[in-house]
Design an enzyme around this catalytic site. Structure first.
Site, short mmCIF file in Angstrom:
data_model
loop_
_atom_site.label_atom_id
_atom_site.label_comp_id
_atom_site.label_asym_id
_atom_site.label_seq_id
_atom_site.Cartn_x
_atom_site.Cartn_y
_atom_site.Cartn_z
N HIS A 33 -39.66 54.70 -6.88
CA HIS A 33 -40.11 54.87 -6.33
C HIS A 33 -40.79 53.34 -5.41
CE1 HIS A 33 -42.64 55.97 -8.62
NE2 HIS A 33 -42.49 57.36 -8.91
N HIS A 81 -36.66 66.09 -9.72
CA HIS A 81 -37.66 67.25 -10.36
C HIS A 81 -37.10 68.47 -9.93
CE1 HIS A 81 -39.98 63.81 -11.42
NE2 HIS A 81 -40.41 63.17 -10.21
N ASP A 137 -36.90 61.38 -5.00
CA ASP A 137 -37.71 62.08 -6.09
C ASP A 137 -38.60 62.93 -4.78
OD1 ASP A 137 -40.31 62.02 -7.61
OD2 ASP A 137 -41.56 60.27 -6.23
#
Ligand code: DOR
Length: 428
Positions: A238, A69, A311
């Site tokens: 994930h 992200h 992640d």
């Protein structure tokens, strides 16, 4: 970190080369000419350029993270494509696929183009993923085909699940002929409720609302069945629980077109680490029990879980200093990923080449990216690391704009020394 342009000819000598495509490890050299791979072999001639004696360290493909992200556009205070790229390099990553849960979400061909153009001159290869649904609201599908034309490599509403099974069906149906995966954040929100951490002894002990493992596995089960029904291409991000692992094992045995990833933090920590209410350990899905962690390790070793993905989820100090219930989920992960995973997996008797594959060839293949990076003429994307170096992860190792990681102070194994990417050489 030092950054320099590659010389016209660069010979990496005395390397332990890991070729994760041919699944071979050997002593040799790599010659890079004009930024491209010229030769990978034994006793290559110096060819009048510069030589780096790698002194027996590992040289392999640059790592690829398919789940990061970078918060651009909208939350550039947490991360930008540029700061995220630096964090990636520090972790040995030369390719990163970025999630679309920005503000606003990446849900149009124009927004994909915006990211592709912005990333062009950055030192790592950045591939955007597009949202599955407009505004990530879970209702109306995005213009997938046009987004692919602009450079999207996959579709995901990550951060939130596609709760509506009919929408998930359509997404898988539309994405399949486009040859890209749909990546669904598998957490049933009705089972998650107000949950904060894994539901079990520790949620009771700490007085925090629990998130049961079935909130994940029930949605994994649904997604697998829908993917099987419409012959879709499903990637499960994930994975956190043993139950999900068993469902993926079953799905693969049935020939369903499904792949899965695990994060370094789900392999490394358990809910017992939450004893001090460290909000940096608050992630979605939550970190679970030791039983789950061991199942994840075994699944990665057995290939039931295909690859590692970070992640990497930057948040501000203010966000993470909030009371546990209010703090947003997520931790940064690029800089510590390899050292954390190799520590845990080498301790479990896993072969280095298998882990390298899980950081290189496998994630690239999942995303449909070229994966044979040692082929002559390929732009050099390499990482040089010392697999035996043990080091303590500290704030000074962070290149992200954010600092939200529980890995600070942890002793990791395997240190990235040099990265070659997009015509540059970076040393750490
Ligand atoms: O912990 C998480 N943080 N999990 C997600 O799926 C989203 C991410 C974020 O964007 O902060």
């Amino acid at each position: 970190m030092t950054a320099n342009h590659l010389p016209k000819n660069l010979l990496l000598k005395n390397a332990r080369i890991i070729d994760p495509v041919k699944m071979k490890e050997f002593e040799g050299d790599i010659l890079i000419r004009n930024g491209n791979i010229e030769a990978v072999g034994v006793d290559l001639p110096e060819d009048g350029g510069e030589t780096i004696n790698v002194n027996g360290k590992i040289v392999t493909h640059g790592f690829c993270d398919i789940h990061a992200h970078f918060r651009e556009p909208g939350r550039e205070d947490k991360e930008t494509l540029e700061s995220g790229s630096k964090a990636a390099l520090a972790g040995g990553f030369t390719t990163v696929c970025v999630m679309p849960n920005t503000d606003p979400p990446i849900d149009s061909p124009e927004s994909i183009r915006f990211l592709v153009e912005k990333a062009e001159n950055l030192p790592v290869n950045i591939h955007p993923m597009g949202a599955v649904t407009m505004g990530q609201k879970g209702e109306h599908l995005t213009e997938m085909a046009s987004m692919i034309q602009e450079g999207a490599v996959a579709f995901s509403d990550d951060g939130v699940p596609v709760m509506n099974s009919g929408v998930m069906r359509r997404a898988l149906e539309y994405a399949a002929p486009l040859g890209v995966p749909v990546i669904n954040h598998a957490e049933d929100l009705t089972l998650k409720g107000e949950g904060q951490i894994n539901e079990g002894d520790w949620s009771t002990e700490l007085g925090l609302a629990g998130i049961p493992d079935v909130s994940e596995s029930s949605m994994v089960s649904r997604d697998i069945q829908v993917a099987e029904f419409v012959k879709g291409r499903l990637h499960i991000p994930h994975i956190s629980s043993r139950k999900s692992v068993e469902l993926i094992r079953w799905a693969k045995e049935q020939g369903v077109n499904v792949t899965a990833e695990v994060t370094p933090h789900h392999l490394y920590f358990t809910d017992a680490h939450l004893v001090n209410y460290d909000t940096n350990l608050k992630v979605a899905p939550p970190i679970r029990s030791e039983k789950d962690r061991l199942a994840l390790m075994t699944a990665l070793k057995d290939g039931i879980i295909d690859c590692v993905a970070t992640d990497h989820a930057p948040h501000t100090i203010e966000d993470k200093e909030a009371p546990f219930d209010w703090a947003p989920p997520g931790m940064i992960g690029l800089e510590s990923a390899f050292g954390a995973v190799w520590k845990v997996m080498s301790g479990a008797g896993c072969e280095l080449i298998e882990i390298v594959k899980g950081f290189t060839t496998k994630p690239r293949t999942i995303m449909g990216l070229a994966s044979d990076l040692f082929q002559k003429g390929t732009p050099a994307e390499l990482v040089i690391f010392d697999p035996d170096a043990e080091w303590v992860f500290q704030a000074k190792h962070i290149h992200s704009k954010s600092r939200n990681t529980p890995f600070i102070g942890e002793r990791l194994k395997g240190k990235v020394l040099t990265v070659i990417s997009k015509g540059m050489i970076f040393q750490f």
